[in-house]
Design a protein around this motif. Sequence first.
Motif, PDB file in Angstrom:
ATOM      1  N   VAL A   1      66.377  50.661  34.872  1.00 59.48           N
ATOM      2  CA  VAL A   1      65.309  49.690  34.625  1.00 59.48           C
ATOM      3  C   VAL A   1      64.223  50.367  33.791  1.00 59.48           C
TER       4      VAL A   1
ATOM      5  N   GLU B   1      55.663  49.540  34.928  1.00 56.83           N
ATOM      6  CA  GLU B   1      55.484  48.252  35.579  1.00 56.83           C
ATOM      7  C   GLU B   1      55.132  47.192  34.541  1.00 56.83           C
TER       8      GLU B   1
ATOM      9  N   ARG C   1      60.226  45.295  33.373  1.00 55.92           N
ATOM     10  CA  ARG C   1      60.773  45.889  34.602  1.00 55.92           C
ATOM     11  C   ARG C   1      61.041  44.805  35.639  1.00 55.92           C
ATOM     12  N   ASP C   2      60.123  43.838  35.759  1.00 54.30           N
ATOM     13  CA  ASP C   2      60.314  42.752  36.714  1.00 54.30           C
ATOM     14  C   ASP C   2      61.572  41.953  36.384  1.00 54.30           C
TER      15      ASP C   2
ATOM     16  N   ARG D   1      64.655  44.003  37.235  1.00 58.86           N
ATOM     17  CA  ARG D   1      64.871  44.051  38.688  1.00 58.86           C
ATOM     18  C   ARG D   1      65.429  42.723  39.190  1.00 58.86           C
TER      19      ARG D   1
ATOM     20  N   ILE E   1      67.970  46.737  47.712  1.00 60.45           N
ATOM     21  CA  ILE E   1      67.600  47.500  46.506  1.00 60.45           C
ATOM     22  C   ILE E   1      66.284  48.219  46.766  1.00 60.45           C
TER      23      ILE E   1
ATOM     24  N   ALA F   1      63.232  51.095  45.293  1.00 61.61           N
ATOM     25  CA  ALA F   1      62.626  51.806  44.163  1.00 61.61           C
ATOM     26  C   ALA F   1      61.889  53.059  44.606  1.00 61.61           C
TER      27      ALA F   1
ATOM     28  N   LEU G   1      66.756  51.993  39.929  1.00 67.41           N
ATOM     29  CA  LEU G   1      66.695  51.414  41.264  1.00 67.41           C
ATOM     30  C   LEU G   1      67.926  51.883  42.033  1.00 67.41           C
TER      31      LEU G   1
END
Length: 395
Positions: A59, A63, A67-68, A71, A105, A107, A115
């Motif tokens: 990933v 942030e 990345r969101d 994920r 999952i 982090a 991840l």
Amino acid sequence: MTDVPAGLAILPITGLGDVRPGDDLADLIARAAQWLADGDVLVVTSKIVSKAEGALAPVPPEEGPDRDGARAGVLAAETARVVARRGPTSIVATRHGFVMAAAGIDASNVDPDHLVLLPKDPDASARALRSELRDRHGLDVVVIISDTMGRPWRNGLTDVALGVAGLEAIRDYRGERDAYGNELQITQMSPVDELAGAAELVKGKYDQVPVAVVRGLRITGTPDGDGASILVRSADTDMFSLGTAEARADGLRLATRLDDADVLANAWPVASVAAIAGSPTPLSADISRAVAAADEACPKVTFAPADAGLVGLSEESGPDGAVEVARLAVTLPPGSSVVAGAQAGAAIHILRAWLASAGYLTTWLQPESDATPAAEPAIGPIALGTITVRPRPTL
């Protein structure tokens, strides 16, 4: 001095360092805990198993939306079924059958470019690690692969077993008798979950102690066993397969599709239908409640016992073979308006949906019709059709 009774000791294994893809876990553990002994129970956090096996997803490290989005894509790939969602939290069933937040999952304790996923097959991982410790290091130990889960009825998290080798995941007491002679009916304990939870007491979440030993059970010479996969409930025994809001929404969607296929009554396993019905109640009481609910939509419609005038029913059983227990003739008063007819349609649907929610199967049958147009308006009740009711399934 009074002798202290024998008990269990929970011991952390420290000094493992950061685990990377391709690392030899058996060697790392054996070197870090040269005091390991036959009969110990080794509880290994699934994260280091995943890292050693390379179960990682790349990933973007920063942030933000990228990345969101990445994920979210990883979560979708690891999800077999969504159980519940509340805001950013997703509770899902993984391909293994585990019900966990975010499919397990993680982090934490990993570089920001990745991840950590769950091990592909935790039971196989436990068997492999146990075999390597036995064959290469001469150790006869039980291996449990653990992870953290929430609980539907209680706040707080606890560690549970995702995989195990060397100990049966369930201790079944059913059929045995307690100290008072009472036969145990439902008691099935999970010693592997209990051991995983106990080991977490010395591992912690940020102390970088991913492995612990439970000493004192002295389990040696046992086969690998069936693994922890037998702890996953099957669909027909899972009473909480959906979150509350999701179950309500699913029921509403099914109610819009109610037809002669009985989509409501057949939408879930028989055991679940019987459970939804609660304690058995007389058919007459169930029908009375269904009629009361329908009356709120159209007080003019009448649901009365019927015996004849049916079309499309050649036997006393439905297409599924279930014998009828009731027939209800549905009528409106003479001269009823179009609006009343529309309300009657809604009432019929409500009655069938109510009975379906109690586990009954229903079928809608059209009335016999005369092909010759009537010279004058009918003076009797307007026959809309007949509802057949078949039994609630039993366990």
